[in-house]
Design a protein around this motif. Sequence first.
Motif, PDB file in Angstrom:
ATOM      1  N   ARG B 103       0.812  -1.213   0.000  1.00  0.00           N
ATOM      2  CA  ARG B 103       0.000   0.000   0.000  1.00  0.00           C
ATOM      3  C   ARG B 103       0.847   1.265   0.000  1.00  0.00           C
ATOM      4  NH1 ARG B 103      -5.472  -0.861   1.820  1.00  0.00           N
ATOM      5  NH2 ARG B 103      -5.937  -2.870   0.927  1.00  0.00           N
ATOM      6  N   GLY B 104       2.155   1.105   0.187  1.00  0.00           N
ATOM      7  CA  GLY B 104       3.003   2.292   0.226  1.00  0.00           C
ATOM      8  C   GLY B 104       2.664   3.212   1.384  1.00  0.00           C
ATOM      9  N   TRP B 105       2.196   2.698   2.452  1.00  0.00           N
ATOM     10  CA  TRP B 105       1.891   3.476   3.669  1.00  0.00           C
ATOM     11  C   TRP B 105       0.836   4.547   3.416  1.00  0.00           C
ATOM     12  CZ3 TRP B 105       6.885   2.065   2.410  1.00  0.00           C
ATOM     13  CH2 TRP B 105       7.453   1.127   3.257  1.00  0.00           C
ATOM     14  N   THR B 106       0.005   4.348   2.435  1.00  0.00           N
ATOM     15  CA  THR B 106      -1.010   5.376   2.192  1.00  0.00           C
ATOM     16  C   THR B 106      -2.131   5.260   3.217  1.00  0.00           C
ATOM     17  OG1 THR B 106      -1.942   3.891   0.561  1.00  0.00           O
ATOM     18  CG2 THR B 106      -0.672   5.770  -0.272  1.00  0.00           C
ATOM     19  N   ARG B 107      -2.279   4.064   3.742  1.00  0.00           N
ATOM     20  CA  ARG B 107      -3.304   3.922   4.790  1.00  0.00           C
ATOM     21  C   ARG B 107      -2.614   3.820   6.138  1.00  0.00           C
ATOM     22  NH1 ARG B 107      -7.954  -0.228   3.377  1.00  0.00           N
ATOM     23  NH2 ARG B 107      -8.087  -0.080   5.622  1.00  0.00           N
ATOM     24  N   HIS B 108      -2.604   4.921   6.853  1.00  0.00           N
ATOM     25  CA  HIS B 108      -1.852   4.962   8.111  1.00  0.00           C
ATOM     26  C   HIS B 108      -2.669   4.391   9.257  1.00  0.00           C
ATOM     27  CE1 HIS B 108       1.277   7.387   6.387  1.00  0.00           C
ATOM     28  NE2 HIS B 108       0.364   8.147   5.853  1.00  0.00           N
ATOM     29  N   ARG B 109      -1.971   3.683  10.104  1.00  0.00           N
ATOM     30  CA  ARG B 109      -2.587   3.285  11.360  1.00  0.00           C
ATOM     31  C   ARG B 109      -2.119   4.214  12.473  1.00  0.00           C
ATOM     32  NH1 ARG B 109      -1.345  -1.390   8.970  1.00  0.00           N
ATOM     33  NH2 ARG B 109       0.690  -1.419   9.912  1.00  0.00           N
ATOM     34  N   SER B 110      -1.130   5.056  12.137  1.00  0.00           N
ATOM     35  CA  SER B 110      -0.473   5.865  13.140  1.00  0.00           C
ATOM     36  C   SER B 110      -1.261   7.137  13.451  1.00  0.00           C
ATOM     37  CB  SER B 110       0.901   6.253  12.622  1.00  0.00           C
ATOM     38  OG  SER B 110       1.643   6.804  13.644  1.00  0.00           O
ATOM     39  N   GLU B 111      -1.176   7.561  14.707  1.00  0.00           N
ATOM     40  CA  GLU B 111      -1.788   8.828  15.094  1.00  0.00           C
ATOM     41  C   GLU B 111      -0.707   9.660  15.742  1.00  0.00           C
ATOM     42  OE1 GLU B 111      -5.319   9.252  17.595  1.00  0.00           O
ATOM     43  OE2 GLU B 111      -5.872   7.315  16.745  1.00  0.00           O
ATOM     44  N   VAL B 112      -0.241  10.665  15.054  1.00  0.00           N
ATOM     45  CA  VAL B 112       0.817  11.502  15.589  1.00  0.00           C
ATOM     46  C   VAL B 112       0.299  12.928  15.712  1.00  0.00           C
ATOM     47  CG1 VAL B 112       3.158  12.367  15.257  1.00  0.00           C
ATOM     48  CG2 VAL B 112       2.573  10.076  14.480  1.00  0.00           C
ATOM     49  N   LEU B 113       0.509  13.511  16.894  1.00  0.00           N
ATOM     50  CA  LEU B 113       0.201  14.930  17.062  1.00  0.00           C
ATOM     51  C   LEU B 113       1.476  15.680  16.729  1.00  0.00           C
ATOM     52  CD1 LEU B 113      -1.570  17.290  18.081  1.00  0.00           C
ATOM     53  CD2 LEU B 113      -0.678  16.841  20.352  1.00  0.00           C
TER      54      LEU B 113
END
Lengths: 266, 229
Positions: B103-113
């Motif tokens: 997916r090339g990291w297009t769908r992130h699971r990460s939540e960064v402020l």
Amino acid sequence: MEGRIIVITSGKGGVGKTTATASIGAALALEGNRVAVVDMDIGLRNLDVVLGLENRIVFNIVDVINDRCTVRQAAIRDRRIENLFLIPASQSDNKDVLTPTGVKRIAALLKKEFDYIIMDSPAGIERGFENSVTAADEALVICTPDVSAVRDADRVIGLLYARSITPKLVVNRIMPAMVARGDMLSHEDVMEVLSIELAGLVPMDDQVVISTNTGVPLVMRNDSKAGQAFRRIARRLNGEADLPIEVPGAKTGLWNRFTHKFGLKK
Amino acid sequence: MILDDDPPAVKLKGVGDGFWITLDPSRPEQLLKDQLVKLFERLKHLAINAKVVIDPGGTEGYDDLIQNLGDFLKTRFDVGIVSKPPKKRQVAVERIRQKDLNRGWTRHRSEVLMLRGRVRSGQKIEAKNHILITGDVNPGAQIMAGGDILIMGRLLGHVHAGYPDNPSAIILALDFRPTQVQIGEYAATGLDDKKTDRVEFASVIKEGITVQDYLGANPFGRLPWPEVV
């Protein structure tokens, strides 16, 4: 034109807010401006003593807010410096007698009468601070080169930014010899943490104590290094923004500049 | 009578720097030993100090058998190391990896402020997951994050990563001089507050917080592929 309200604040007590208010106010008046210095430290008034006007107080700021007198009646004219006026605090009330709304109301009156209104904020970040900054257009944060004063100044800067006031910094009581030995924070160390525009650097000066006790404004004494520094700060506030900042203790003699330029000395 | 069409219980194959033995663990141990003897006698001196992998055909739970056969081979034929076959990556992990790569990291699971600027004394910032600040954190400021804390600037304040109980979080700063560091349930004070030219990070190692040179320790350099965290 309306006058500018400049609040002098610090968070921490005893860093020289009152001295700075008296000195900068007097220096601005010496530059030819009509200046009111306002003591916002209700219950612990000091500015009158520093200016040597304590025995001339009839009305105070609480009387103005409670409509017992006009601003002109409360403003005490300094007999030595033309155009310098003091609006004293009340010594018998506490900070809760003033409200931000009341302060805004008299701030509008003061702006019509004076070119500069310098407000001496009490220490702390409670009601007294709120009252002092509520009507301010600008702020000068006074900080001494020690860790606790820097921490408190940092807090106050955050609170001022939250009120859309961009503060300027005055680093007070710099002891060049101690800085050189590494025993005291340098103004660069202070700036590293606070990172706001510098309004001036003031060296430690014994004359301040003499001036405070005798009630003679520091800026009237030509032999006072701190007085000279405050005069330069006043000139910067009064439009000469490009006036270079002089670092206390830095050697600025012709020979030193010459050797420094040619890399002979650091 | 031994039936000739019975499949052999033990197979031997040469792999790289040793031997790979595939055996049927359901057969009696004595039979396996006999067949091993036959095979290893043929190897003669090649068996000495050789690396041997005993593979019970992909089935689990034969550790005792592998241990017994290993000891037997060591005493009888002087082989070197006897081990189980290396574990394959779990199917779930492998699937995540494939997803990440495809997916090339297009769908992130990460939540960064992500914040920019200076955090001043008395200001408190809380993030549910990771936090990234491009700017400085002054003394008296407080940062709390459920995940990692990354400061691209000076860190002089109080930081708590992995709040409340995630000891795998890290705290990284270009200039690492915090007043106090907490990771999960661990806390550390009195850190060396001298200025260094190195980028440092704090992590939990053996029940305590350790600060290391980030480029020196390179904690994520050996991960097999870039993970979304």
